[in-house]
Write a protein that holds these residues in place. Structure first.
Motif, mmCIF file in Angstrom:
data_model
loop_
_atom_site.group_PDB
_atom_site.id
_atom_site.type_symbol
_atom_site.label_atom_id
_atom_site.label_comp_id
_atom_site.label_asym_id
_atom_site.label_seq_id
_atom_site.Cartn_x
_atom_site.Cartn_y
_atom_site.Cartn_z
ATOM 1 N N ALA A 14 0.833 -1.203 0.000
ATOM 2 C CA ALA A 14 0.000 0.000 0.000
ATOM 3 C C ALA A 14 0.868 1.254 0.000
ATOM 4 O O ALA A 14 1.827 1.359 0.769
ATOM 5 N N GLY A 15 0.519 2.207 -0.866
ATOM 6 C CA GLY A 15 1.271 3.450 -0.973
ATOM 7 C C GLY A 15 0.642 4.557 -0.135
ATOM 8 O O GLY A 15 -0.584 4.725 -0.134
ATOM 9 N N LEU A 16 1.473 5.306 0.555
ATOM 10 C CA LEU A 16 0.982 6.381 1.411
ATOM 11 C C LEU A 16 0.313 7.494 0.599
ATOM 12 O O LEU A 16 -0.766 7.970 0.945
ATOM 13 N N GLY A 17 0.952 7.913 -0.487
ATOM 14 C CA GLY A 17 0.459 9.055 -1.257
ATOM 15 C C GLY A 17 -0.956 8.870 -1.763
ATOM 16 O O GLY A 17 -1.766 9.805 -1.742
ATOM 17 N N GLY A 18 -1.275 7.667 -2.202
ATOM 18 C CA GLY A 18 -2.610 7.398 -2.716
ATOM 19 C C GLY A 18 -3.673 7.582 -1.654
ATOM 20 O O GLY A 18 -4.759 8.109 -1.925
ATOM 21 N N ALA A 19 -3.367 7.155 -0.420
ATOM 22 C CA ALA A 19 -4.330 7.281 0.675
ATOM 23 C C ALA A 19 -4.523 8.741 1.070
ATOM 24 O O ALA A 19 -5.649 9.177 1.316
ATOM 25 N N VAL A 20 -3.441 9.494 1.120
ATOM 26 C CA VAL A 20 -3.529 10.914 1.476
ATOM 27 C C VAL A 20 -4.385 11.653 0.446
ATOM 28 O O VAL A 20 -5.278 12.433 0.792
ATOM 29 N N LEU A 21 -4.118 11.394 -0.823
ATOM 30 C CA LEU A 21 -4.861 12.056 -1.898
ATOM 31 C C LEU A 21 -6.338 11.682 -1.864
ATOM 32 O O LEU A 21 -7.217 12.535 -2.004
ATOM 33 N N ALA A 22 -6.620 10.398 -1.635
ATOM 34 C CA ALA A 22 -8.003 9.934 -1.612
ATOM 35 C C ALA A 22 -8.782 10.575 -0.463
ATOM 36 O O ALA A 22 -9.940 10.991 -0.639
ATOM 37 N N ARG A 23 -8.161 10.668 0.712
ATOM 38 C CA ARG A 23 -8.858 11.284 1.853
ATOM 39 C C ARG A 23 -9.105 12.773 1.588
ATOM 40 O O ARG A 23 -10.179 13.299 1.898
ATOM 41 N N ALA A 24 -8.116 13.441 1.020
ATOM 42 C CA ALA A 24 -8.257 14.876 0.748
ATOM 43 C C ALA A 24 -9.349 15.137 -0.277
ATOM 44 O O ALA A 24 -10.178 16.042 -0.106
ATOM 45 N N LEU A 25 -9.391 14.332 -1.339
ATOM 46 C CA LEU A 25 -10.394 14.535 -2.386
ATOM 47 C C LEU A 25 -11.801 14.209 -1.887
ATOM 48 O O LEU A 25 -12.795 14.698 -2.445
ATOM 49 N N ALA A 26 -11.870 13.396 -0.833
ATOM 50 C CA ALA A 26 -13.177 13.084 -0.244
ATOM 51 C C ALA A 26 -13.593 14.144 0.776
ATOM 52 O O ALA A 26 -14.659 14.047 1.388
#
Length: 220
Positions: free
Chosen positions: A110-122
């Motif tokens: 699991a990549g950190l950046g993808g999770a950060v971006l997904a939470r922010a866009l939500a």
């Protein structure tokens, strides 16, 4: 490496990777702690006609050599394992030690950046910031993922296990951010998305925001 290879799939579960690899003609040993997953693996391998090339054994990354051969495999898959084990460094060292000389390790985590971006866009900005600063890359107590990695962290773990990195790819850079209805209803959208993912996979700027990171490494 030519012909049929000996492949070890650590945490391989019900055979999402093992069965397709066996269908290519390779011999696959799957190590997984779940009896239910191994039962599903057996059934899936039989349905695919590769039961003679797939072997499932109960175990985990830490006790790997209780059930697998040290230095006995041409390829080791370590997909979706490092997020969950108690000690990722030990898990990777064991995976590396299972390789034959000149063997290849495939790591997917699991990549950190993808999770950060997904939470922010939500719109969950506090959670996005929490993930960014948390040592394990988690956005809160309700986060189902125990641990996430940056490309640097994952690469460092692989090198520390004595392996040389051959390639790094970002997986699902856009797929988890695009509304499913667009992909399902727009003609040709799925193919176009897959082509976009492939084009972006090796570019550092996009790897850093991928949902998953894939590292290919080789034993000297």
């Amino acid at each position: 490496m030519h012909g049929a290879l000996d492949v070890l799939d650590t945490g391989g579960g019900s055979g999402n990777f093992a069965v397709p690899v066996a269908r290519l003609g390779h011999r696959v040993t799957v190590v997984d702690p779940s009896p239910n997953a191994l039962f599903a693996l057996e059934r899936r391998a039989a349905e695919a006609g590769v039961a003679d090339r797939v072997r499932g054994v109960q175990g985990d990354a830490h006790g790997l050599f209780d059930v697998a051969e040290r230095g006995g495999y041409d390829v080791v898959l370590c997909h979706g394992v490092l997020e969950y084990v108690d000690d990722p460094a030990e898990g990777l060292r064991n995976a590396a030690a299972a390789l034959r000389p000149a063997g290849t390790l495939s790591v997917l985590a699991a990549g950190l950046g993808g999770a950060v971006l997904a939470r922010a866009l939500a719109g969950h900005f506090t959670e996005a910031r929490q993930a960014l600063t948390d040592p394990e890359g988690r956005w809160g107590s309700g986060d189902p993922m125990p641990r996430r990695f940056t490309e640097g962290q994952l690469s460092e773990l692989v090198r520390a296990a004595g392996l040389e990195i051959a390639a790094v790819h970002g997986v699902r850079v856009f797929a988890d951010l695009v509304p499913g209805v667009l992909v399902d209803t727009e003609p040709g959208a799925l193919d176009a998305l897959l082509q976009l993912e492939e084009a972006a996979a090796e570019l550092p700027a996009f790897r850093s925001v991928a949902t998953q990171l894939h590292v290919l490494a080789e034993r000297d």
